[in-house]
Scaffold this active site. Structure first.
Site, PDB file in Angstrom:
ATOM      1  N   ILE A  72      66.675  32.499 109.202  1.00 43.31           N
ATOM      2  CA  ILE A  72      65.311  32.278 108.713  1.00 43.31           C
ATOM      3  C   ILE A  72      65.098  30.767 108.719  1.00 43.31           C
ATOM      4  O   ILE A  72      65.976  30.005 108.299  1.00 43.31           O
ATOM      5  CB  ILE A  72      65.086  32.913 107.326  1.00 43.31           C
ATOM      6  N   ALA A  73      63.974  30.350 109.248  1.00 47.00           N
ATOM      7  CA  ALA A  73      63.690  28.907 109.307  1.00 47.00           C
ATOM      8  C   ALA A  73      62.180  28.689 109.291  1.00 47.00           C
ATOM      9  O   ALA A  73      61.413  29.480 109.848  1.00 47.00           O
ATOM     10  CB  ALA A  73      64.280  28.292 110.575  1.00 47.00           C
ATOM     11  N   GLU A 106      74.358  35.380 105.290  1.00 48.66           N
ATOM     12  CA  GLU A 106      75.247  34.279 104.913  1.00 48.66           C
ATOM     13  C   GLU A 106      74.422  33.009 104.763  1.00 48.66           C
ATOM     14  O   GLU A 106      73.476  32.817 105.514  1.00 48.66           O
ATOM     15  CB  GLU A 106      76.298  34.019 106.001  1.00 48.66           C
ATOM     16  N   ASN A 111      73.510  24.902 100.565  1.00 48.75           N
ATOM     17  CA  ASN A 111      72.072  25.122 100.807  1.00 48.75           C
ATOM     18  C   ASN A 111      71.412  25.767  99.586  1.00 48.75           C
ATOM     19  O   ASN A 111      71.047  26.943  99.569  1.00 48.75           O
ATOM     20  CB  ASN A 111      71.896  25.996 102.062  1.00 48.75           C
ATOM     21  N   TYR A 118      66.500  33.165  98.212  1.00 47.47           N
ATOM     22  CA  TYR A 118      67.062  34.521  98.319  1.00 47.47           C
ATOM     23  C   TYR A 118      67.178  35.181  96.944  1.00 47.47           C
ATOM     24  O   TYR A 118      66.905  36.374  96.798  1.00 47.47           O
ATOM     25  CB  TYR A 118      68.434  34.483  98.999  1.00 47.47           C
TER      26      TYR A 118
HETATM   27  C1  LIG Z   1      64.995  27.778 103.306  1.00 43.23           C
HETATM   28  C2  LIG Z   1      63.609  27.767 103.987  1.00 43.23           C
HETATM   29  C3  LIG Z   1      63.570  28.873 105.039  1.00 43.23           C
HETATM   30  C4  LIG Z   1      62.520  28.036 102.908  1.00 43.23           C
HETATM   31  O1  LIG Z   1      61.265  28.139 103.562  1.00 43.23           O
HETATM   32  P1  LIG Z   1      59.877  27.910 102.773  1.00 43.23           P
HETATM   33  O2  LIG Z   1      58.794  28.513 103.600  1.00 43.23           O
HETATM   34  O3  LIG Z   1      59.762  26.494 102.390  1.00 43.23           O
HETATM   35  O4  LIG Z   1      60.122  28.773 101.459  1.00 43.23           O
HETATM   36  P2  LIG Z   1      58.960  29.306 100.457  1.00 43.23           P
HETATM   37  O5  LIG Z   1      57.832  28.345 100.420  1.00 43.23           O
HETATM   38  O6  LIG Z   1      58.641  30.708 100.792  1.00 43.23           O
HETATM   39  O7  LIG Z   1      59.769  29.229  99.074  1.00 43.23           O
HETATM   40  C5  LIG Z   1      59.619  30.224  98.093  1.00 43.23           C
HETATM   41  C6  LIG Z   1      60.462  29.865  96.878  1.00 43.23           C
HETATM   42  O8  LIG Z   1      61.855  29.733  97.239  1.00 43.23           O
HETATM   43  C7  LIG Z   1      62.451  28.638  96.520  1.00 43.23           C
HETATM   44  N1  LIG Z   1      62.735  27.524  97.427  1.00 43.23           N
HETATM   45  C8  LIG Z   1      62.434  27.430  98.748  1.00 43.23           C
HETATM   46  N2  LIG Z   1      62.881  26.262  99.264  1.00 43.23           N
HETATM   47  C9  LIG Z   1      63.500  25.607  98.237  1.00 43.23           C
HETATM   48  C10 LIG Z   1      64.153  24.347  98.125  1.00 43.23           C
HETATM   49  N3  LIG Z   1      64.308  23.527  99.187  1.00 43.23           N
HETATM   50  N4  LIG Z   1      64.653  23.991  96.920  1.00 43.23           N
HETATM   51  C11 LIG Z   1      64.539  24.800  95.841  1.00 43.23           C
HETATM   52  N5  LIG Z   1      63.900  26.014  95.881  1.00 43.23           N
HETATM   53  C12 LIG Z   1      63.403  26.402  97.060  1.00 43.23           C
HETATM   54  C13 LIG Z   1      61.397  28.196  95.504  1.00 43.23           C
HETATM   55  O9  LIG Z   1      61.543  29.023  94.360  1.00 43.23           O
HETATM   56  C14 LIG Z   1      60.110  28.541  96.246  1.00 43.23           C
HETATM   57  O10 LIG Z   1      59.012  28.717  95.393  1.00 43.23           O
HETATM   58  P3  LIG Z   1      58.139  27.417  94.925  1.00 43.23           P
HETATM   59  O11 LIG Z   1      57.812  26.629  96.179  1.00 43.23           O
HETATM   60  O12 LIG Z   1      56.942  28.047  94.275  1.00 43.23           O
HETATM   61  O13 LIG Z   1      59.021  26.650  93.992  1.00 43.23           O
HETATM   62  C15 LIG Z   1      63.306  26.374 104.624  1.00 43.23           C
HETATM   63  O14 LIG Z   1      63.572  25.371 103.681  1.00 43.23           O
HETATM   64  C16 LIG Z   1      64.123  26.100 105.858  1.00 43.23           C
HETATM   65  O15 LIG Z   1      63.739  26.455 106.990  1.00 43.23           O
HETATM   66  N6  LIG Z   1      65.276  25.425 105.701  1.00 43.23           N
HETATM   67  C17 LIG Z   1      66.136  25.064 106.849  1.00 43.23           C
HETATM   68  C18 LIG Z   1      66.741  26.293 107.467  1.00 43.23           C
HETATM   69  C19 LIG Z   1      67.594  27.051 106.480  1.00 43.23           C
HETATM   70  O16 LIG Z   1      68.304  26.474 105.661  1.00 43.23           O
HETATM   71  N7  LIG Z   1      67.541  28.387 106.581  1.00 43.23           N
HETATM   72  C20 LIG Z   1      68.354  29.274 105.780  1.00 43.23           C
HETATM   73  C21 LIG Z   1      69.640  29.526 106.487  1.00 43.23           C
HETATM   74  S1  LIG Z   1      70.670  30.671 105.600  1.00 43.23           S
END
Ligand SMILES: CC(C)(COP(=O)(O)OP(=O)(O)OC[C@H]1O[C@@H](n2cnc3c(N)ncnc32)[C@H](O)[C@@H]1OP(=O)(O)O)[C@@H](O)C(=O)NCCC(=O)NCCS
Length: 154
Positions: A72-73, A106, A111, A118
C-alpha cells in the site's frame, strides 16, 4: 482532494512503478505490476483523481480464504487525506464479500505511521519475521485483521 478507487489497468502501471520508487527502497518493477493484471487471485486498486492522476494504490492477493496485502502506498504530496484508509476499507469490503477469514500483511518495525494506520483498521500485531527486509535490514511485524473467528482445534 477528490478521488475514486478503480481496478488497476495497464495505463496505471508507469505511475505505480514511479510511486513505488518514491516510497520504497526495494520497489516493484513495471513487470511485477503487469503480472498482476492477469492474476485471478489479485485485486489491485488505484486511487486516482477524476482526471486520472494516480494518488495511491493497494495490492491484495487472496488464496482460498486468506487475504494478503502485498503493498500500500500513497504519493507523499497527498498523504494524511484518508486515501490509504479508503483503500483499506475497500479491501475489507472485498474480503468480507469474498468470504475471506483474515487479511494479513508485513510492515517494517520502524514504520510507525503505517502501523498506526493498520491498527485503526483492526489489524493487530501477531508476530515478527526476523530480518525480513533489505536496504536496510530490518524485522517485519506481521499484522492480521481477523474477519472470522478461528476454528477451535479438534
Ligand atoms: C502509510 C501510508 C500508506 C498512509 O497513507 P495515507 O493516505 O497518508 O493514510 P491516511 O490519510 O488514510 O491515514 C489514516 C490514519 O492512519 C494514521 N496514519 C497514517 N499515516 C501516519 C503517519 N505517518 N504517522 C502517524 N499516523 C499515521 C493516522 O491515524 C491517520 O489519521 P489522521 O490523518 O486523521 O491522523 C503512506 O504514508 C505511505 O505511502 N507511506 C510509504 C509507503 C509505506 O510505508 N507503505 C506501507 C508499507 S507496509
Amino acid at each position: 482532494m477528490e478521488f475514486q478507487l478503480v481496478r488497476m489497468r495497464q495505463e496505471h502501471i508507469p505511475a505505480l512503478s514511479a510511486l513505488e520508487a518514491l516510497c520504497f527502497s526495494d520497489p516493484w518493477s513495471e513487470d511485477a505490476f503487469f503480472m498482476e493484471l492477469d492474476n485471478p487471485n489479485a485485486r489491485f486498486m488505484v486511487a486516482q483523481t477524476p482526471d486520472g492522476l494516480v494518488l495511491g494504490y493497494l495490492g491484495l492477493h487472496h488464496v482460498l480464504d486468506e487475504g494478503y496485502i502485498a503493498n500500500i502506498a500513497v504519493d507523499p504530496l497527498f498523504r494524511r487525506q484518508g486515501i490509504a484508509s479508503a483503500l483499506l476499507a475497500d479491501a475489507e469490503t472485498f474480503a468480507r464479500a469474498a468470504g475471506l477469514s483474515f487479511l494479513t500483511l508485513e510492515v517494517r518495525q520502524s514504520n510507525a505511521g503505517a502501523q498506526a494506520l493498520y491498527r485503526n483498521h483492526g489489524f493487530l500485531p501477531v508476530g515478527v519475521r526476523k530480518q525480513y527486509y533489505r536496504d536496510p535490514r530490518e524485522d517485519a511485524i506481521l499484522m492480521t485483521y481477523q474477519l472470522k473467528q478461528k476454528e477451535e482445534p479438534v
